[in-house]
Scaffold this motif. Structure first.
Motif, PDB file in Angstrom:
ATOM      1  N   VAL A 282      75.316  72.025 -19.482  1.00  0.00           N
ATOM      2  CA  VAL A 282      75.325  71.960 -20.944  1.00  0.00           C
ATOM      3  C   VAL A 282      75.692  73.320 -21.537  1.00  0.00           C
ATOM      4  CG1 VAL A 282      73.833  71.672 -22.967  1.00  0.00           C
ATOM      5  CG2 VAL A 282      73.738  70.010 -21.104  1.00  0.00           C
ATOM      6  N   LEU A 283      75.081  74.372 -21.038  1.00  0.00           N
ATOM      7  CA  LEU A 283      75.371  75.707 -21.574  1.00  0.00           C
ATOM      8  C   LEU A 283      76.793  76.142 -21.251  1.00  0.00           C
ATOM      9  CD1 LEU A 283      72.037  77.606 -20.828  1.00  0.00           C
ATOM     10  CD2 LEU A 283      72.789  76.555 -22.977  1.00  0.00           C
ATOM     11  N   ASP A 284      77.328  75.690 -20.120  1.00  0.00           N
ATOM     12  CA  ASP A 284      78.708  76.034 -19.758  1.00  0.00           C
ATOM     13  C   ASP A 284      79.728  75.150 -20.474  1.00  0.00           C
ATOM     14  OD1 ASP A 284      77.848  78.000 -18.055  1.00  0.00           O
ATOM     15  OD2 ASP A 284      78.005  76.781 -16.233  1.00  0.00           O
ATOM     16  N   GLY A 285      79.249  74.072 -21.102  1.00  0.00           N
ATOM     17  CA  GLY A 285      80.177  73.136 -21.740  1.00  0.00           C
ATOM     18  C   GLY A 285      81.015  72.389 -20.732  1.00  0.00           C
TER      19      GLY A 285
ATOM     20  N   GLN B 191      51.161  73.699 -15.008  1.00  0.00           N
ATOM     21  CA  GLN B 191      51.954  74.883 -14.687  1.00  0.00           C
ATOM     22  C   GLN B 191      52.695  75.438 -15.900  1.00  0.00           C
ATOM     23  OE1 GLN B 191      54.493  73.468 -11.561  1.00  0.00           O
ATOM     24  NE2 GLN B 191      52.830  73.254 -10.083  1.00  0.00           N
ATOM     25  N   HIS B 192      53.215  74.554 -16.703  1.00  0.00           N
ATOM     26  CA  HIS B 192      53.949  74.996 -17.879  1.00  0.00           C
ATOM     27  C   HIS B 192      54.020  73.873 -18.905  1.00  0.00           C
ATOM     28  CE1 HIS B 192      57.168  73.787 -14.857  1.00  0.00           C
ATOM     29  NE2 HIS B 192      57.165  72.802 -15.725  1.00  0.00           N
ATOM     30  N   ARG B 193      54.379  74.239 -20.124  1.00  0.00           N
ATOM     31  CA  ARG B 193      54.558  73.266 -21.195  1.00  0.00           C
ATOM     32  C   ARG B 193      55.936  73.510 -21.811  1.00  0.00           C
ATOM     33  NH1 ARG B 193      50.296  74.478 -25.378  1.00  0.00           N
ATOM     34  NH2 ARG B 193      50.987  76.587 -24.849  1.00  0.00           N
ATOM     35  N   TYR B 194      56.736  72.473 -21.876  1.00  0.00           N
ATOM     36  CA  TYR B 194      58.062  72.607 -22.484  1.00  0.00           C
ATOM     37  C   TYR B 194      57.997  72.553 -24.002  1.00  0.00           C
ATOM     38  CZ  TYR B 194      60.235  72.029 -17.910  1.00  0.00           C
ATOM     39  OH  TYR B 194      60.622  72.203 -16.606  1.00  0.00           O
ATOM     40  N   GLY B 195      57.064  71.793 -24.523  1.00  0.00           N
ATOM     41  CA  GLY B 195      56.989  71.664 -25.966  1.00  0.00           C
ATOM     42  C   GLY B 195      55.957  70.634 -26.364  1.00  0.00           C
ATOM     43  N   ARG B 196      55.844  70.441 -27.685  1.00  0.00           N
ATOM     44  CA  ARG B 196      54.882  69.510 -28.249  1.00  0.00           C
ATOM     45  C   ARG B 196      55.603  68.394 -28.993  1.00  0.00           C
ATOM     46  NH1 ARG B 196      50.117  73.049 -31.042  1.00  0.00           N
ATOM     47  NH2 ARG B 196      49.293  74.036 -29.170  1.00  0.00           N
ATOM     48  N   ILE B 197      54.998  67.228 -28.985  1.00  0.00           N
ATOM     49  CA  ILE B 197      55.523  66.104 -29.765  1.00  0.00           C
ATOM     50  C   ILE B 197      54.815  66.136 -31.108  1.00  0.00           C
ATOM     51  CG2 ILE B 197      55.837  63.614 -29.872  1.00  0.00           C
ATOM     52  CD1 ILE B 197      55.662  63.599 -26.811  1.00  0.00           C
ATOM     53  N   LEU B 198      55.534  66.603 -32.134  1.00  0.00           N
ATOM     54  CA  LEU B 198      54.920  66.831 -33.438  1.00  0.00           C
ATOM     55  C   LEU B 198      55.026  65.636 -34.370  1.00  0.00           C
ATOM     56  CD1 LEU B 198      56.143  70.473 -34.198  1.00  0.00           C
ATOM     57  CD2 LEU B 198      54.063  69.729 -33.014  1.00  0.00           C
TER      58      LEU B 198
ATOM     59  N   THR C  88      66.905  67.850 -23.313  1.00  0.00           N
ATOM     60  CA  THR C  88      67.791  68.975 -23.601  1.00  0.00           C
ATOM     61  C   THR C  88      67.262  69.801 -24.763  1.00  0.00           C
ATOM     62  OG1 THR C  88      69.652  67.628 -22.829  1.00  0.00           O
ATOM     63  CG2 THR C  88      70.185  69.613 -24.065  1.00  0.00           C
ATOM     64  N   ALA C  89      66.704  69.145 -25.766  1.00  0.00           N
ATOM     65  CA  ALA C  89      66.115  69.865 -26.896  1.00  0.00           C
ATOM     66  C   ALA C  89      64.929  70.714 -26.442  1.00  0.00           C
ATOM     67  CB  ALA C  89      65.678  68.877 -27.974  1.00  0.00           C
ATOM     68  N   LEU C  90      64.129  70.203 -25.526  1.00  0.00           N
ATOM     69  CA  LEU C  90      62.999  70.974 -25.009  1.00  0.00           C
ATOM     70  C   LEU C  90      63.477  72.198 -24.229  1.00  0.00           C
ATOM     71  CD1 LEU C  90      60.811  67.955 -23.922  1.00  0.00           C
ATOM     72  CD2 LEU C  90      60.168  69.646 -25.651  1.00  0.00           C
ATOM     73  N   LEU C  91      64.568  72.044 -23.490  1.00  0.00           N
ATOM     74  CA  LEU C  91      65.130  73.191 -22.771  1.00  0.00           C
ATOM     75  C   LEU C  91      65.692  74.219 -23.760  1.00  0.00           C
ATOM     76  CD1 LEU C  91      66.878  71.172 -19.940  1.00  0.00           C
ATOM     77  CD2 LEU C  91      64.892  72.674 -19.668  1.00  0.00           C
ATOM     78  N   ALA C  92      66.249  73.739 -24.851  1.00  0.00           N
ATOM     79  CA  ALA C  92      66.739  74.654 -25.889  1.00  0.00           C
ATOM     80  C   ALA C  92      65.590  75.435 -26.510  1.00  0.00           C
ATOM     81  CB  ALA C  92      67.484  73.858 -26.966  1.00  0.00           C
ATOM     82  N   LEU C  93      64.456  74.772 -26.754  1.00  0.00           N
ATOM     83  CA  LEU C  93      63.284  75.467 -27.275  1.00  0.00           C
ATOM     84  C   LEU C  93      62.791  76.504 -26.270  1.00  0.00           C
ATOM     85  CD1 LEU C  93      61.287  72.472 -28.808  1.00  0.00           C
ATOM     86  CD2 LEU C  93      62.384  74.321 -30.079  1.00  0.00           C
ATOM     87  N   ARG C  94      62.820  76.142 -24.998  1.00  0.00           N
ATOM     88  CA  ARG C  94      62.358  77.070 -23.966  1.00  0.00           C
ATOM     89  C   ARG C  94      63.202  78.334 -23.924  1.00  0.00           C
ATOM     90  NH1 ARG C  94      63.476  75.610 -17.813  1.00  0.00           N
ATOM     91  NH2 ARG C  94      65.549  76.261 -18.565  1.00  0.00           N
TER      92      ARG C  94
ATOM     93  N   PRO D 107      72.533  81.496 -29.725  1.00  0.00           N
ATOM     94  CA  PRO D 107      71.165  82.009 -29.612  1.00  0.00           C
ATOM     95  C   PRO D 107      70.493  82.012 -30.979  1.00  0.00           C
ATOM     96  CG  PRO D 107      72.720  83.428 -28.461  1.00  0.00           C
ATOM     97  CD  PRO D 107      73.534  82.487 -29.290  1.00  0.00           C
ATOM     98  N   ARG D 108      69.243  81.561 -30.994  1.00  0.00           N
ATOM     99  CA  ARG D 108      68.538  81.494 -32.271  1.00  0.00           C
ATOM    100  C   ARG D 108      67.050  81.308 -31.995  1.00  0.00           C
ATOM    101  NH1 ARG D 108      70.357  78.567 -37.753  1.00  0.00           N
ATOM    102  NH2 ARG D 108      68.343  78.385 -38.791  1.00  0.00           N
ATOM    103  N   GLU D 109      66.229  81.865 -32.874  1.00  0.00           N
ATOM    104  CA  GLU D 109      64.802  81.610 -32.751  1.00  0.00           C
ATOM    105  C   GLU D 109      64.529  80.150 -33.091  1.00  0.00           C
ATOM    106  OE1 GLU D 109      60.459  83.102 -34.476  1.00  0.00           O
ATOM    107  OE2 GLU D 109      62.303  84.113 -35.106  1.00  0.00           O
ATOM    108  N   LEU D 110      63.980  79.434 -32.147  1.00  0.00           N
ATOM    109  CA  LEU D 110      63.747  78.005 -32.318  1.00  0.00           C
ATOM    110  C   LEU D 110      62.264  77.705 -32.186  1.00  0.00           C
ATOM    111  CD1 LEU D 110      66.634  76.603 -30.054  1.00  0.00           C
ATOM    112  CD2 LEU D 110      66.655  76.920 -32.538  1.00  0.00           C
ATOM    113  N   ARG D 111      61.702  77.141 -33.233  1.00  0.00           N
ATOM    114  CA  ARG D 111      60.312  76.695 -33.201  1.00  0.00           C
ATOM    115  C   ARG D 111      60.204  75.177 -33.236  1.00  0.00           C
ATOM    116  NH1 ARG D 111      58.495  80.648 -30.935  1.00  0.00           N
ATOM    117  NH2 ARG D 111      56.332  80.261 -31.598  1.00  0.00           N
ATOM    118  N   THR D 112      61.184  74.545 -33.865  1.00  0.00           N
ATOM    119  CA  THR D 112      61.160  73.084 -33.970  1.00  0.00           C
ATOM    120  C   THR D 112      62.562  72.523 -33.766  1.00  0.00           C
ATOM    121  OG1 THR D 112      61.497  73.154 -36.365  1.00  0.00           O
ATOM    122  CG2 THR D 112      59.218  73.053 -35.580  1.00  0.00           C
ATOM    123  N   ALA D 113      62.620  71.313 -33.233  1.00  0.00           N
ATOM    124  CA  ALA D 113      63.896  70.608 -33.047  1.00  0.00           C
ATOM    125  C   ALA D 113      63.717  69.154 -33.449  1.00  0.00           C
ATOM    126  CB  ALA D 113      64.347  70.696 -31.584  1.00  0.00           C
TER     127      ALA D 113
END
Length: 421
Positions: free
Chosen positions: A35-38, A258-265, A354-360, A388-394
């Motif tokens: 995805v990042l390489d397109g 072990q880790h958290r990718y994100g939250r379901i808001l 993919t959105a969770l990986l973007a937040l990470r 690149p951007r500060e991402l808190r929500t998607a």
């Protein structure tokens, strides 16, 4: 617990494991790198000879061998769509560091999305019927095609005996499944395996898809699927998807996740009115409902993962809905699915992963294919390279054929959810 059966807990569920089996990679790391390489995974269909069909391109999962990732007895009993789901579930559990046998079986649930069920398996059994006789049709046809087959097989294999189900909402189903997982966590489930896969790339499946009139017949993979572009003329299909481990936040901490990718808001679903009703689509209302559910204002959304159908009228409607909610070009919009095609039951789940990986990684992946938004599309479509951007929500948006709409709000794992104590 309230009279409606919903608990009073306010902590948002967390995603602790991802299992990706997609055209862009048969594992999460490969998918994200692609995805990042397109790196587009669209190409000529090789699972069967597509020459007699107007659509000959699709996204196929590379190098997937069921015998390497699925118990042999299940290969004979289930469809490729379920093979992909079983592999994704195994990967998601490993990623989350979960040993299902160590958790209470009735506190683990499974909810997946399905679009067409076991299409390829069903085709072969129908061939046995009309080429031979009913005696040639295997007993497993009765379950292998069924929309809940993947849910059932994951539940059985991993001893997840809590509330299980399946959502059949075409491309929107992946978000609906994740939304249902949140409901189950709120009512007592500690862990839910959720998401979806699809595998409808066979003659029978492709013929059924052609009936919508929305598939692209362009033979150049680089120009066949161009959502929001002036040359948009439909989409390409694909197979695969993603499964996610969703957990109660307290339970995840207690077991030492072990880790958290994100939250379901937040989550919401809607349904478009029938053509000719005089009423417009409900996507903007659905997005607003999801934001309200999340306790967020539009300005607090950092990126939108679009549905991006690639059909001009649908693209125009989605762009208008996003501009209505957020303002013209007010939020970055991306559609990584141009690399894979639309995966139906697996598509929105893959977008969520993919959105969770973007937040990470604090990076918005770009949209490959379109040159620029068509005139009148007031969206900030991320093109050319990742941003690149500060991402808190998607926000992830999905629509399914026939009128389904869904919106899911995901949050960075370290950002407190609105209203949490």
């Amino acid at each position: 617990m309230s009279a409606t059966g919903v608990t009073t807990a306010v902590r948002a569920p967390v995603v602790t494991g991802l299992g990706v089996v997609a055209p862009t990679g048969a594992d999460t790391a490969t998918h994200w790198a692609s995805v990042l390489d397109g790196a587009s995974a669209l190409g000529r269909i090789t699972l069967f000879d597509p020459s007699p069909y107007p659509v000959r391109l699709a996204g196929q999962v590379p190098g997937f061998a069921a015998k390497e990732r699925v118990p042999s007895r299940l290969i004979q009993q289930t469809d490729r769509w379920t093979h992909l789901g079983l592999a994704a579930a195994e990967a998601a559990l490993a990623d989350a560091g979960v040993q299902p046998g160590e958790l209470p079986e009735y506190e683990m649930a499974v909810v997946t999305a399905s679009s067409s069920g076991g299409t390829e398996f069903g085709q072969h059994e129908m061939e046995n019927l009309y080429q031979h006789s009913p005696e040639w049709v295997g007993a497993y046809q009765s379950i292998a095609w069924f929309y809940a087959a993947t849910t059932g097989q994951i539940s059985i294999r991993h001893g997840m005996r809590g509330p299980c189900g399946v959502l059949c909402c075409e491309q929107a189903g992946g978000l609906d499944a994740i939304g249902q997982s949140r409901r189950l966590v709120r009512t007592g489930a500690k862990l839910v395996m959720t998401g979806g896969t699809d595998a409808s790339l066979c003659p029978y499946g492709l013929t059924a898809q052609l009936s919508t009139g929305q598939l692209s017949t362009v033979q150049d993979p680089a120009r066949a699927y161009l959502p929001f572009d002036a040359e948009a003329g439909g989409y390409l299909p694909g197979e695969g998807g993603a499964l996610l481990v969703v957990e109660d936040a307290d339970a995840a901490e207690a077991r030492g996740a072990q880790h958290r990718y994100g939250r379901i808001l937040g989550y919401a679903a809607g349904f478009d009115p029938p053509p000719g009703s005089g009423r417009g689509p409900v996507l903007a209302r659905t997005v607003r409902a999801a934001l309200t559910d999340a306790g967020l204002e539009p300005g607090e959304v950092d990126v939108v993962f679009a549905d991006a159908l690639g059909v001009p009228a649908a693209d125009r409607a989605e762009a208008a809905a996003l501009a209505e909610v957020f303002g013209p070009r007010a939020v970055p919009v991306t559609a990584p699915k141009t690399l894979t095609g639309r995966l139906y039951g697996g598509g929105a789940a893959l977008d969520a992963a993919t959105a969770l990986l973007a937040l990470r990684d604090q990076t918005i992946p770009h949209t490959v294919g379109p040159a620029a938004p068509a005139p009148g599309y007031e969206i900030d479509l991320v093109l050319g390279e990742p941003r690149p951007r500060e991402l808190r929500t998607a926000l992830v948006v999905a629509r399914g054929y026939g009128g389904f709409n869904a919106a899911l709000v995901l949050g960075h794992p370290d950002a407190p959810a609105p209203g949490e104590k």
